[in-house]
Scaffold this active site. Structure first.
Site, PDB file in Angstrom:
ATOM      1  CB  CYS A  43      28.737  -3.011  -5.769  1.00 38.79           C
ATOM      2  SG  CYS A  43      29.204  -4.410  -4.322  1.00 38.79           S
ATOM      3  CG  ASP A  45      27.837  -2.926  -0.287  1.00 39.21           C
ATOM      4  OD1 ASP A  45      26.792  -2.579   0.763  1.00 39.21           O
ATOM      5  OD2 ASP A  45      28.781  -3.208  -0.072  1.00 39.21           O
ATOM      6  NE  ARG A  47      27.892  -1.695   3.454  1.00 41.51           N
ATOM      7  CZ  ARG A  47      29.001  -1.949   3.545  1.00 41.51           C
ATOM      8  NH1 ARG A  47      29.645  -1.670   4.507  1.00 41.51           N
ATOM      9  NH2 ARG A  47      29.978  -2.649   2.825  1.00 41.51           N
TER      10      ARG A  47
END
Ligand SMILES: [Zn+2]
Length: 221
Positions: A43, A45, A47
């Site tokens: 992903c 993302d 994080r």
């Protein structure tokens, strides 16, 4: 406001200096070629930084990331990365990595409208719809993370079905497809057992991984 992002450039200088001092000749050694053993499909993302999570250096991990780690059979971007990884780099492993509390998966689950990205997330809604009856039967608070895991299993299945991976297997090339999920809350990667090293593995690996997801959430319910 910092216009030039000088702090990031300064940080880069420091990082390069540290890498070079620990491994003299590191960067010039990478000039000639890259020979990663692993491809990561994760992903976007912030994080979930691929190399850092598994402690790999530049040159060791070939990475493709998009919203909700989706592998679509008509996405030339992802398919091109898989093709380069299998045909040219000859990576040994392709790992689809989802993560808990994924925003894209959460939007797909709840039909939340984000804009253009709705068209991309539609692929995760296909996964939701395929498993709707089971998802409806578990604790609502568990559904996002359960769908994150189901999405990994389905996208890893899509990797197995690409012409590149099928062709690699048919010519006897060693390449193993995996599905993992990353816990934002604890920093740990878990193997979802969607592991296939040839066309004969795919069906059983898919069924086993789905059964494991169902068992895990049944136990939590
Ligand atoms: Zn995500």
């Amino acid at each position: 406001m910092t216009i030039q992002l000088q702090e990031l450039l300064d940080s880069n200088r420091l990082w390069a200096k540290n890498v070079e001092s620990q491994n003299p000749g590191f960067f010039t050694g990478l000039l000639a070629q890259q020979a990663p053993q692993y491809m990561w499909i994760g992903c976007a993302d912030s994080r979930v930084p691929a190399n850092e999570l598994v402690g790999l250096l530049p040159g060791e991990l070939f990475v493709h990331r998009n919203v909700a780690n989706v592998v679509v059979h008509s996405d030339l971007n992802c398919l091109s990365v898989i093709q380069f990884a299998t045909d040219v780099l000859k990576v040994k492993h392709i790992i689809v990595v989802g993560h808990s509390n994924c925003g894209g998966v959460s939007a797909a689950l709840s039909d939340r409208r984000l804009g253009l990205a709705d068209n991309w997330i539609r692929h995760v809604q296909d996964v939701r719809n395929r498993h709707q009856a089971w998802l409806d039967g578990i604790d609502p608070s568990q559904r996002v993370n359960a769908l994150c895991e189901l999405n990994v299993v389905e996208q890893a299945l899509n990797v197995c079905q690409t012409t590149m991976v099928q062709d690699a297997w048919h010519r006897g090339q060693e390449v193993v497809v995996h599905g993992w999920v990353y816990g934002l809350h604890n920093g740990l990667l878990e193997d979802l057992t969607m592991t296939a090293s040839g066309p004969e593995d795919v069906g059983a690996a898919y069924e086993k991984a789905l059964a494991n997801v169902r068992a895990r959430y049944a136990a939590r319910g």
